[in-house]
Write a protein that holds these residues in place. Structure first.
Motif, mmCIF file in Angstrom:
data_model
loop_
_atom_site.group_PDB
_atom_site.id
_atom_site.type_symbol
_atom_site.label_atom_id
_atom_site.label_comp_id
_atom_site.label_asym_id
_atom_site.label_seq_id
_atom_site.Cartn_x
_atom_site.Cartn_y
_atom_site.Cartn_z
ATOM 1 N N GLN A 2 -22.613 -38.708 -7.974
ATOM 2 C CA GLN A 2 -21.928 -39.626 -8.343
ATOM 3 C C GLN A 2 -20.959 -40.321 -7.157
ATOM 4 O OE1 GLN A 2 -19.664 -39.746 -11.846
ATOM 5 N NE2 GLN A 2 -21.530 -38.128 -12.569
ATOM 6 N N TYR B 267 -17.928 -42.908 -6.429
ATOM 7 C CA TYR B 267 -16.350 -43.477 -7.459
ATOM 8 C C TYR B 267 -15.634 -43.987 -5.726
ATOM 9 C CZ TYR B 267 -17.232 -40.838 -11.142
ATOM 10 O OH TYR B 267 -17.753 -40.215 -12.638
ATOM 11 N N GLN C 58 -11.532 -45.676 -5.342
ATOM 12 C CA GLN C 58 -10.533 -45.208 -5.983
ATOM 13 C C GLN C 58 -9.533 -46.225 -4.659
ATOM 14 O OE1 GLN C 58 -8.637 -41.572 -4.942
ATOM 15 N NE2 GLN C 58 -7.347 -42.094 -6.875
ATOM 16 N N GLY D 209 -6.643 -45.008 -10.257
ATOM 17 C CA GLY D 209 -7.515 -43.425 -10.468
ATOM 18 C C GLY D 209 -8.680 -44.129 -10.169
ATOM 19 N N PRO D 210 -10.166 -43.586 -9.466
ATOM 20 C CA PRO D 210 -11.337 -43.747 -8.706
ATOM 21 C C PRO D 210 -11.694 -44.319 -10.410
ATOM 22 C CG PRO D 210 -10.653 -41.309 -8.821
ATOM 23 C CD PRO D 210 -9.656 -41.903 -9.202
ATOM 24 N N PHE E 71 -16.169 -45.733 -11.599
ATOM 25 C CA PHE E 71 -17.682 -44.663 -10.705
ATOM 26 C C PHE E 71 -18.126 -46.064 -10.643
ATOM 27 C CE2 PHE E 71 -21.450 -42.818 -12.054
ATOM 28 C CZ PHE E 71 -22.600 -43.712 -12.520
ATOM 29 N N LEU F 25 -24.678 -44.012 -10.032
ATOM 30 C CA LEU F 25 -24.612 -41.826 -10.061
ATOM 31 C C LEU F 25 -26.676 -42.283 -9.725
ATOM 32 C CD1 LEU F 25 -24.940 -39.903 -13.515
ATOM 33 C CD2 LEU F 25 -27.491 -40.235 -12.511
ATOM 34 N N LEU G 113 -15.458 -42.328 -3.145
ATOM 35 C CA LEU G 113 -15.925 -40.224 -3.328
ATOM 36 C C LEU G 113 -16.773 -40.517 -3.589
ATOM 37 C CD1 LEU G 113 -12.352 -40.470 -4.933
ATOM 38 C CD2 LEU G 113 -12.116 -39.366 -3.348
ATOM 39 N N LEU H 134 -16.490 -32.503 -12.709
ATOM 40 C CA LEU H 134 -17.014 -33.297 -11.305
ATOM 41 C C LEU H 134 -16.110 -32.264 -10.193
ATOM 42 C CD1 LEU H 134 -17.626 -37.047 -11.902
ATOM 43 C CD2 LEU H 134 -19.329 -35.163 -11.108
ATOM 44 N N ASN H 135 -16.363 -32.371 -9.037
ATOM 45 C CA ASN H 135 -16.145 -31.579 -7.736
ATOM 46 C C ASN H 135 -15.844 -33.257 -7.422
ATOM 47 O OD1 ASN H 135 -15.274 -29.078 -8.551
ATOM 48 N ND2 ASN H 135 -17.077 -27.936 -7.338
ATOM 49 N N PHE H 136 -14.471 -33.258 -6.408
ATOM 50 C CA PHE H 136 -15.481 -34.735 -5.563
ATOM 51 C C PHE H 136 -14.808 -33.978 -4.013
ATOM 52 C CE2 PHE H 136 -14.806 -37.753 -8.270
ATOM 53 C CZ PHE H 136 -14.623 -37.679 -9.677
ATOM 54 N N LYS I 106 -13.115 -35.431 -0.350
ATOM 55 C CA LYS I 106 -11.637 -35.295 0.196
ATOM 56 C C LYS I 106 -11.744 -37.256 0.263
ATOM 57 C CE LYS I 106 -9.693 -31.894 1.944
ATOM 58 N NZ LYS I 106 -9.320 -31.255 3.470
ATOM 59 N N TYR J 103 -7.049 -33.784 -13.861
ATOM 60 C CA TYR J 103 -7.198 -33.423 -11.758
ATOM 61 C C TYR J 103 -5.699 -33.731 -11.245
ATOM 62 C CZ TYR J 103 -12.453 -34.730 -12.465
ATOM 63 O OH TYR J 103 -13.451 -33.906 -11.520
ATOM 64 N N PHE K 10 -6.775 -35.015 -1.771
ATOM 65 C CA PHE K 10 -8.212 -34.146 -1.990
ATOM 66 C C PHE K 10 -7.709 -34.234 -3.568
ATOM 67 C CE2 PHE K 10 -11.170 -32.000 -2.562
ATOM 68 C CZ PHE K 10 -11.134 -30.156 -2.984
ATOM 69 N N LEU K 11 -8.695 -34.406 -4.572
ATOM 70 C CA LEU K 11 -8.821 -34.420 -6.090
ATOM 71 C C LEU K 11 -9.531 -33.513 -6.627
ATOM 72 C CD1 LEU K 11 -8.115 -36.888 -8.040
ATOM 73 C CD2 LEU K 11 -11.200 -37.350 -8.211
ATOM 74 N N PHE L 26 -4.170 -37.214 -12.272
ATOM 75 C CA PHE L 26 -4.857 -37.591 -13.074
ATOM 76 C C PHE L 26 -5.557 -36.976 -14.590
ATOM 77 C CE2 PHE L 26 -4.654 -41.480 -10.743
ATOM 78 C CZ PHE L 26 -5.109 -40.957 -9.244
ATOM 79 N N PHE M 44 -11.146 -42.488 -15.085
ATOM 80 C CA PHE M 44 -9.765 -42.091 -15.475
ATOM 81 C C PHE M 44 -9.017 -42.745 -15.887
ATOM 82 C CE2 PHE M 44 -10.310 -38.577 -12.071
ATOM 83 C CZ PHE M 44 -11.473 -39.051 -12.252
ATOM 84 N N GLY M 45 -7.371 -41.987 -15.605
ATOM 85 C CA GLY M 45 -6.809 -43.504 -15.696
ATOM 86 C C GLY M 45 -5.711 -43.341 -14.757
#
Lengths: 110, 115
Positions: free
Chosen positions: A34, A36, A38, A43-44, A46, A49, A89, A98-100, A102, B35, B42-43, B90, B106-107
């Motif tokens: 995915q 995103y 920001q 917040g990020p 979407f 995908l 991201l 989800l792992n993002f 940097k 998060y 870095f998230l 977040f 996300f908020g």
């Protein structure tokens, strides 16, 4: 260990050009990836995908490619505009979250 | 009609204090997350709850305790705050957990500053 790597340096391009952002990953076997966006103080959000069996996905001026052999995704913004300036991201889901990466900061100048 | 809302937006406090951040989603989603985004942007995933049950706890200190009173709420309580806890937190939600192709909502984040 699992890693998601994006260009840490900011990308500066001129309005109207195509921006290309890179996401490389190691020790993942993702079913999908995915992207995103920001903005500062937010917040990020979407964007797109892409599944492992899809080579390319498009949405308006955005295009994403996914090469599971190279373990890489490329994110393109065509005809870029100053409003596209943000951090982008890349994200993968190994299990339950989800792992993002940097993120890469994009600045589009008029 | 905000989808994922968290309060407060800013939180400034002294070391050693206890504080809470609240999160609510009105999307009818089953899964919620916390998060942490550090100063280098870095998230990192902290917790994930699915239908009020904890499914992920990513090596977060015991001083952090999430609580989900119902599917629409996931609060974060932090005891004995430390300088290193300063970050943006977040909240996020998804329709189901990440074993399916879910996107996150996300908020707008809570900026926590520990002095």
């Amino acid at each position: 260990s699992q890693k998601i790597e994006q260009n840490s340096e900011a990308l500066n391009i001129q309005e109207g050009k195509t921006a290309t952002l890179t996401c490389n990953y190691t020790n993942y076997s993702p079913a999908y990836l995915q992207w995103y966006r920001q903005d500062p103080g937010r917040g990020p959000v979407f964007l797109l995908l892409i599944r492992e069996n899809e080579k390319e996905k498009r949405k308006e001026r955005l295009k994403v490619t996914f090469d599971t052999t190279l373990k890489q995704s490329l994110f393109h913004i065509t005809a870029s505009q100053p409003a596209d300036s943000a951090t982008y991201l890349c994200a993968l889901a190994p299990r339950y979250a989800l792992n993002f990466g940097k993120g890469t900061s994009l600045l589009v100048t008029p | 009609d905000t989808a994922v809302s968290q309060t407060p937006k800013y939180l400034v406090t002294q070391m050693g204090n206890d504080k809470s951040i609240k999160c609510e989603q009105n999307l009818g989603h089953d899964t919620m997350y916390w998060y942490k985004q550090d100063s280098k942007k870095f998230l990192k995933i902290m917790f994930s709850y699915n239908n009020k049950e904890l499914i992920i706890n990513e090596t977060v200190p015991n001083r952090f305790s999430p609580k989900s009173p119902d599917k629409a709420h996931l609060n974060l309580h932090i005891n004995s705050l430390e300088l290193g806890d300063s970050a943006v937190y977040f909240c996020a939600s998804s329709q189901r957990d990440m074993t399916t192709n879910e996107k996150l909502f996300f908020g707008s984040g809570t900026q926590l500053s520990v002095l």
